[in-house]
Every structure is written in structure tokens, then in C-alpha cells.
Design an enzyme around this catalytic site. Sequence first.
Site, PDB file in Angstrom:
ATOM      1  N   LYS A  61       0.836  -1.213   0.000  1.00 45.92           N
ATOM      2  CA  LYS A  61       0.000   0.000   0.000  1.00 45.92           C
ATOM      3  C   LYS A  61       0.868   1.259   0.000  1.00 45.92           C
ATOM      4  CE  LYS A  61      -2.102  -1.179   3.824  1.00 45.92           C
ATOM      5  NZ  LYS A  61      -1.416  -2.478   4.068  1.00 45.92           N
TER       6      LYS A  61
ATOM      7  N   ARG B 165      -9.900   0.772   8.241  1.00 39.95           N
ATOM      8  CA  ARG B 165      -9.378  -0.551   8.570  1.00 39.95           C
ATOM      9  C   ARG B 165     -10.352  -1.374   9.388  1.00 39.95           C
ATOM     10  NH1 ARG B 165      -3.442   0.690   8.278  1.00 39.95           N
ATOM     11  NH2 ARG B 165      -2.292  -1.251   8.450  1.00 39.95           N
TER      12      ARG B 165
ATOM     13  N   ARG C 285      -0.395  -8.788  13.636  1.00 43.80           N
ATOM     14  CA  ARG C 285      -1.011  -7.836  12.682  1.00 43.80           C
ATOM     15  C   ARG C 285      -1.806  -8.589  11.624  1.00 43.80           C
ATOM     16  NH1 ARG C 285       4.028  -4.738  10.805  1.00 43.80           N
ATOM     17  NH2 ARG C 285       2.629  -3.582   9.451  1.00 43.80           N
TER      18      ARG C 285
ATOM     19  N   ARG D 116      11.821  -5.288   5.118  1.00 47.28           N
ATOM     20  CA  ARG D 116      11.369  -3.926   4.794  1.00 47.28           C
ATOM     21  C   ARG D 116      12.242  -2.900   5.507  1.00 47.28           C
ATOM     22  NH1 ARG D 116       5.226  -1.858   5.304  1.00 47.28           N
ATOM     23  NH2 ARG D 116       5.325  -2.614   7.452  1.00 47.28           N
TER      24      ARG D 116
ATOM     25  N   ARG E 174      10.933  -0.782  10.919  1.00 43.67           N
ATOM     26  CA  ARG E 174       9.798  -0.390  11.754  1.00 43.67           C
ATOM     27  C   ARG E 174       9.710  -1.261  13.006  1.00 43.67           C
ATOM     28  NH1 ARG E 174       4.562   0.504   7.987  1.00 43.67           N
ATOM     29  NH2 ARG E 174       3.624  -0.576   9.758  1.00 43.67           N
TER      30      ARG E 174
HETATM   31  P1  ADP Z   1       2.251  -1.780   3.244  1.00 45.62           P
HETATM   32  O1  ADP Z   1       2.259  -0.274   3.174  1.00 45.62           O
HETATM   33  O2  ADP Z   1       1.030  -2.383   2.588  1.00 45.62           O
HETATM   34  O3  ADP Z   1       2.451  -2.297   4.639  1.00 45.62           O
HETATM   35  P2  ADP Z   1       4.802  -1.612   1.780  1.00 45.62           P
HETATM   36  O4  ADP Z   1       4.456  -0.758   0.605  1.00 45.62           O
HETATM   37  O5  ADP Z   1       5.614  -0.985   2.866  1.00 45.62           O
HETATM   38  O6  ADP Z   1       3.474  -2.323   2.389  1.00 45.62           O
HETATM   39  O7  ADP Z   1       5.544  -2.907   1.207  1.00 45.62           O
HETATM   40  C1  ADP Z   1       6.002  -3.943   2.095  1.00 45.62           C
HETATM   41  C2  ADP Z   1       7.329  -4.480   1.595  1.00 45.62           C
HETATM   42  O8  ADP Z   1       7.161  -5.143   0.342  1.00 45.62           O
HETATM   43  C3  ADP Z   1       8.389  -3.394   1.363  1.00 45.62           C
HETATM   44  O9  ADP Z   1       9.632  -3.937   1.713  1.00 45.62           O
HETATM   45  C4  ADP Z   1       8.296  -3.119  -0.150  1.00 45.62           C
HETATM   46  O10 ADP Z   1       9.517  -2.639  -0.698  1.00 45.62           O
HETATM   47  C5  ADP Z   1       7.939  -4.510  -0.695  1.00 45.62           C
HETATM   48  N1  ADP Z   1       7.066  -4.467  -1.867  1.00 45.62           N
HETATM   49  C6  ADP Z   1       6.036  -3.613  -2.116  1.00 45.62           C
HETATM   50  N2  ADP Z   1       5.440  -3.919  -3.303  1.00 45.62           N
HETATM   51  C7  ADP Z   1       6.099  -4.992  -3.797  1.00 45.62           C
HETATM   52  C8  ADP Z   1       5.963  -5.795  -5.000  1.00 45.62           C
HETATM   53  N3  ADP Z   1       5.003  -5.537  -5.899  1.00 45.62           N
HETATM   54  N4  ADP Z   1       6.804  -6.818  -5.175  1.00 45.62           N
HETATM   55  C9  ADP Z   1       7.773  -7.091  -4.247  1.00 45.62           C
HETATM   56  N5  ADP Z   1       7.975  -6.390  -3.121  1.00 45.62           N
HETATM   57  C10 ADP Z   1       7.151  -5.350  -2.881  1.00 45.62           C
HETATM   58  P1  AMP Z   2       0.580   0.887   8.464  1.00 47.13           P
HETATM   59  O1  AMP Z   2       1.694   1.875   8.337  1.00 47.13           O
HETATM   60  O2  AMP Z   2      -0.583   1.181   7.550  1.00 47.13           O
HETATM   61  O3  AMP Z   2       1.055  -0.548   8.365  1.00 47.13           O
HETATM   62  O4  AMP Z   2       0.008   1.084   9.944  1.00 47.13           O
HETATM   63  C1  AMP Z   2       0.819   0.835  11.077  1.00 47.13           C
HETATM   64  C2  AMP Z   2      -0.053   0.657  12.307  1.00 47.13           C
HETATM   65  O5  AMP Z   2      -0.772   1.878  12.583  1.00 47.13           O
HETATM   66  C3  AMP Z   2      -1.139  -0.427  12.206  1.00 47.13           C
HETATM   67  O6  AMP Z   2      -0.644  -1.722  12.490  1.00 47.13           O
HETATM   68  C4  AMP Z   2      -2.136   0.062  13.262  1.00 47.13           C
HETATM   69  O7  AMP Z   2      -1.698  -0.247  14.559  1.00 47.13           O
HETATM   70  C5  AMP Z   2      -2.074   1.583  13.095  1.00 47.13           C
HETATM   71  N1  AMP Z   2      -3.085   2.057  12.123  1.00 47.13           N
HETATM   72  C6  AMP Z   2      -2.836   2.583  10.891  1.00 47.13           C
HETATM   73  N2  AMP Z   2      -3.989   2.896  10.283  1.00 47.13           N
HETATM   74  C7  AMP Z   2      -4.984   2.540  11.138  1.00 47.13           C
HETATM   75  C8  AMP Z   2      -6.409   2.584  11.083  1.00 47.13           C
HETATM   76  N3  AMP Z   2      -7.057   3.051  10.006  1.00 47.13           N
HETATM   77  N4  AMP Z   2      -7.105   2.126  12.163  1.00 47.13           N
HETATM   78  C9  AMP Z   2      -6.467   1.661  13.243  1.00 47.13           C
HETATM   79  N5  AMP Z   2      -5.148   1.580  13.375  1.00 47.13           N
HETATM   80  C10 AMP Z   2      -4.404   2.012  12.329  1.00 47.13           C
END
Ligand code: ADP
Ligand code: AMP
Length: 220
Positions: free
Chosen positions: A13, A88, A171, A127, A160
Amino acid sequence: MRLVLVGPPGAGKGTQAQILTERLSIPKISTGEMLREAADRGTALGIEAKSFTDRGQLVPDEMVLKLVMECLTRFREDEGYLLDGFPRTVHQAEEFDRWLADRGEALDAVVDLEVPSEVIVERLSSRRVCPSCGASYHLVNRPPKVHEVCDECGHALETRDDDRPETVRERLRVYHERTEPVTNYFRQRGLLISVDGQQPVDEVTAIVIRRVAELTASRK
Ligand code: ADP
Ligand code: AMP
């Protein structure tokens, strides 16, 4: 254009939000990033939120709703936005729908990035994120040009706190219990676009842009 990105943690995302916000010229709101920034600044909200995020729990609905609504109120009506990681829970989705309806607004599409759990666990273990601009990297799939340094802004990358394996498992459990039903909520409203998030990043972006354009054109 009002878009929402949903999907399990690690689905991509944040990666897609960063690209789409530039490609579609719309501002991005990432609730996860906003909560992490608040925690880094040491605000009361940030400290309370961190007590949930560090355990892999969702932050309470009312805290997140207040944060998002305050942020959206500052945007121009015609500007549109991309929401990353909100709503969410079904309660957040319902409250957000009510808020939009009161303003005579509606979402254009909700994009669900689908990635299986075993891939997620691997992705999150490698990540790295930029605490300054929010860019997301993967040590193998998407490494920064300079080791541990953000390509976008030059800041040092971080792991993170909630990407520890035991927190990732929690999660994922919370995602299946509380966030997966949100996709059904939007599917029933004809807004959901499901995309295979396992394809290369650029392909995912291209598919999202094409499918959003098709969905919005089909309504005209
Ligand atoms: P989210 O925001 O949904 O938690 P991230 O965008 O941070 O996810 O992506 C999670 C991990 O996967 C990161 O290390 C990112 O670089 C990697 N990643 C994201 N999209 C892809 C993809 N299409 N293919 C492989 N790795 C990806
Ligand atoms: P993310 O960066 O989207 O992976 O979010 C990191 C953490 O923030 C999540 O695991 C939740 O603990 C909190 N969080 C982010 N967005 C929301 C939401 N819409 N509702 C509740 N908790 C959230």
C-alpha cells in the site's frame, strides 16, 4: 479522484501510494505514517497510538477517525485524495461514508492489494522505511541505490518497530479479523477493485490506474 488503498500489512500500500500520489497528482493520507510521526514527535496521541501499534493492535477507531477527518477538512473539495491504510474496520468505513454523504461526496474506488501471508512475512522481515518521507524499500526486491539511505530524500532508513516477526503474526491475525470484512463492505457498494499485489511494483501501478479508470468510466 477519491481513492482508498486496502490490503494486509506488507501488501504494498505504502509503495503504491507513494507512486500513485505523483502519477494521479492527488495528495496522500497514510494513517500509519501520521501515527508514527506523532509518536516520533512525542505528542499525547502519538504516545498512546504507539502502545497499540507496537503490539500489532489497531489504534482505537475514534482516535483514527478524528485524525483523518481533521486532515481531510483541510483539503480543497475538488482536490481529491488517496487514503493509505484507512478505513481498517467496518465501523471506520461506516463513519467515513456518513461523513462523505454529509458533504455530498463519494469515493471513486477502493483498491484491495492481495498478497498471501507467507509472502507478507518475508516482505516485512526485509522492509526498510524512510522516517522522513515515508518511502518503503525491500533489501532484496527494492533496495535503495545507496545502502540504508532513502533514494527520495537522503534520510537514513529504519526498520519499523512493528515489523518484528511476532508482531507481524499478530497484525495478520488482526487484519483477517477486523480489516478483511472492510473489503466485503466496499464490494457490496460496487467500489472494490482487487489486484494481485505479487506482480512487480510497476505492473501493479499500471493495473491499478487502468482498473480505476475503467470503473469510473463505467459509472458515466
Ligand atoms: P504496506 O504499506 O502495505 O504495509 P509496503 O508498501 O511498505 O506495504 O511494502 C512492504 C514491503 O514489500 C516493502 O519492503 C516493499 O519494498 C515490498 N514491496 C512492495 N510492493 C512490492 C511488490 N510488488 N513486489 C515485491 N515487493 C514489494
Ligand atoms: P501501516 O503503516 O498502515 O502498516 O500502519 C501501522 C499501524 O498503525 C497499524 O498496524 C495500526 O496499529 C495503526 N493504524 C494505521 N492505520 C490505522 C487505522 N485506520 N485504524 C487503526 N489503526 C491504524
